[in-house]
Design a protein around this motif. Structure first.
Motif: not given
Length: 189
Positions: A45-74
């Motif tokens: 998350r920290w590294a991707l925040r530096m790569r995509f500083p304008a990215e905004d994950l707010t407003g995603l449902t808890d499920g969508a955020l958790a799924a996206f976070t897990a997918a991009r981590t893998r």
């Protein structure tokens, strides 16, 4: 991906992915000190925040955020692949403005619906739609996203994925956003 042509990987995308992965590796000890059980996710998350500083994950449902976070981590740790978010949740007023602009540009609501849906029908407004980048990241997500209930939905949008935990498998892909919806073209099979 089911596309007429595949966008080739740009050398700079490979470089960005490599640099982001190296950065995540350097951040791993600090992430481990902070949350030992979730160190890889946090460093990613920290590294991707530096790569995509304008990215905004707010407003995603808890499920969508958790799924996206897990997918991009893998994707980053196992495959060295970056997945960034260009657009997630959209306020209904923003979505309406986008739809109205597309109606003006294309000349009709029916044509506009091929690219943008009105707020009442948009999964961006519901907080479960993700427009991702770069193309290689979208390709990775198309191949592995089902493990996270993330699916590419439209043939004409390689970047658009939706969190669909209750779909019972991959939902049927549509040619464009307005296909098979109220007010859309009658191109249902």
């Amino acid at each position: 991906m089911n596309e007429p042509r595949t966008i080739p990987t740009r050398p700079r995308d490979r470089l960005y992915a490599a640099v982001t992965l190296v950065l995540a590796v350097f951040l791993l000890p600090a992430a481990f000190a902070r949350h030992p059980g979730r160190a890889r996710e946090l460093a990613c998350r920290w590294a991707l925040r530096m790569r995509f500083p304008a990215e905004d994950l707010t407003g995603l449902t808890d499920g969508a955020l958790a799924a996206f976070t897990a997918a991009r981590t893998r994707a980053l740790w196992r495959h060295g692949q970056l997945i960034g978010l260009t657009s997630g949740y959209r306020d209904p007023h923003v979505q309406q403005r986008m739809f109205d602009e597309e109606v003006r540009r294309s000349g009709s609501p029916a044509l506009a619906r091929m690219l943008v849906l009105p707020p009442a029908e948009s999964c961006h407004v519901k907080g479960v739609a993700l427009d991702v980048r770069p193309h290689e990241g979208a390709r990775w997500l198309e191949e592995h996203g089902a493990s996270y209930d993330l699916y590419r939905i439209y043939d004409n949008e390689w970047w658009h994925f939706e969190y669909r935990p209750d779909s019972g498998g991959p939902p049927r892909r549509r040619p464009h956003p307005g296909a098979g919806r109220a007010g859309g073209h009658a191109d249902r099979p």
